[in-house]
Write a protein that holds these residues in place. Structure first.
Motif, mmCIF file in Angstrom:
data_model
loop_
_atom_site.group_PDB
_atom_site.id
_atom_site.type_symbol
_atom_site.label_atom_id
_atom_site.label_comp_id
_atom_site.label_asym_id
_atom_site.label_seq_id
_atom_site.Cartn_x
_atom_site.Cartn_y
_atom_site.Cartn_z
ATOM 1 N N SER A 3 0.824 -1.201 0.000
ATOM 2 C CA SER A 3 0.000 0.000 0.000
ATOM 3 C C SER A 3 0.865 1.261 0.000
ATOM 4 O O SER A 3 0.494 2.268 -0.577
ATOM 5 N N HIS A 7 0.616 4.015 -2.751
ATOM 6 C CA HIS A 7 0.433 5.427 -2.409
ATOM 7 C C HIS A 7 1.492 6.281 -3.102
ATOM 8 O O HIS A 7 1.192 7.353 -3.632
ATOM 9 N N ASP A 8 2.740 5.823 -3.094
ATOM 10 C CA ASP A 8 3.829 6.550 -3.750
ATOM 11 C C ASP A 8 3.578 6.663 -5.250
ATOM 12 O O ASP A 8 3.814 7.711 -5.853
ATOM 13 N N GLU A 10 0.632 6.585 -6.743
ATOM 14 C CA GLU A 10 -0.474 7.526 -6.938
ATOM 15 C C GLU A 10 0.010 8.969 -6.804
ATOM 16 O O GLU A 10 -0.399 9.832 -7.575
ATOM 17 N N LEU A 11 0.890 9.216 -5.839
ATOM 18 C CA LEU A 11 1.449 10.560 -5.662
ATOM 19 C C LEU A 11 2.283 10.963 -6.878
ATOM 20 O O LEU A 11 2.184 12.090 -7.364
ATOM 21 N N GLN A 27 -8.756 12.052 -4.419
ATOM 22 C CA GLN A 27 -7.895 10.870 -4.469
ATOM 23 C C GLN A 27 -8.531 9.755 -3.666
ATOM 24 O O GLN A 27 -9.136 9.987 -2.621
ATOM 25 N N ASN A 28 -8.403 8.531 -4.158
ATOM 26 C CA ASN A 28 -8.905 7.328 -3.492
ATOM 27 C C ASN A 28 -10.395 7.419 -3.164
ATOM 28 O O ASN A 28 -10.816 7.176 -2.042
ATOM 29 N N ASP A 37 -8.549 5.715 -8.199
ATOM 30 C CA ASP A 37 -7.299 6.226 -7.627
ATOM 31 C C ASP A 37 -7.258 7.750 -7.594
ATOM 32 O O ASP A 37 -6.980 8.346 -6.556
#
Length: 112
Positions: A3, A7-8, A10-11, A27-28, A37
Motif C-alpha cells: 500500500s 500510495h507513492d 499515486e502521488l 484521491q482514493n 485512484d
C-alpha cells in the motif's frame, strides 16, 4: 508495504498530471462497487485515473495490468460517483485514463 508503494505511485501520477495542466479533484474515491485512484479535471472534462505500477517488467508492463474486467469495474464506480454528485452520465464530459508507471517510466494513456 504494497500500500505504501501504491500510495507513492499515486502521488507520482498525481504530480505528473498536475505538471501536465490537470487540476486535482479527489484521491482514493471509495464506493461499495470499487475505488478510483485519482479524479482530476482537464479544463471542463472530469478525468478518472487508474494508476498501475510495476517495479519491473518481469510479469508484464504496468499498462498490461489494466484489464477489461478492471475497466468494467471502474465504469461502475464512475457511474456511482456521477450519480452521487448529481451529474448525469449522459450529459457530463468525462474520460477514463490510465497512468502506467514502470519503474521510473511514466506512461499516460488517455481515454482508454
Amino acid at each position: 508495504m504494497a500500500s505504501l508503494i501504491g500510495h507513492d505511485a499515486e502521488l507520482q501520477a498525481k504530480n505528473y498530471l498536475l505538471a501536465n495542466s490537470l487540476q486535482f479533484v479527489e484521491q482514493n474515491y471509495k464506493a461499495k462497487v470499487g475505488e478510483i485512484d485519482l479524479i482530476m479535471l482537464d479544463e471542463q472534462q472530469l478525468v478518472f485515473v487508474e494508476v498501475k505500477f510495476r517495479s519491473s517488467n518481469s510479469h508484464g508492463s504496468a499498462a498490461e495490468h489494466f484489464t477489461v474486467s478492471k475497466r468494467r469495474k471502474l465504469e461502475r464506480v464512475i457511474n456511482y460517483y456521477l450519480l452521487q454528485k448529481k451529474l448525469n452520465p449522459h450529459h457530463t464530459n468525462f474520460r477514463l485514463d490510465v497512468v502506467a508507471i514502470d519503474g521510473e517510466q511514466v506512461n499516460w494513456i488517455q481515454n482508454v
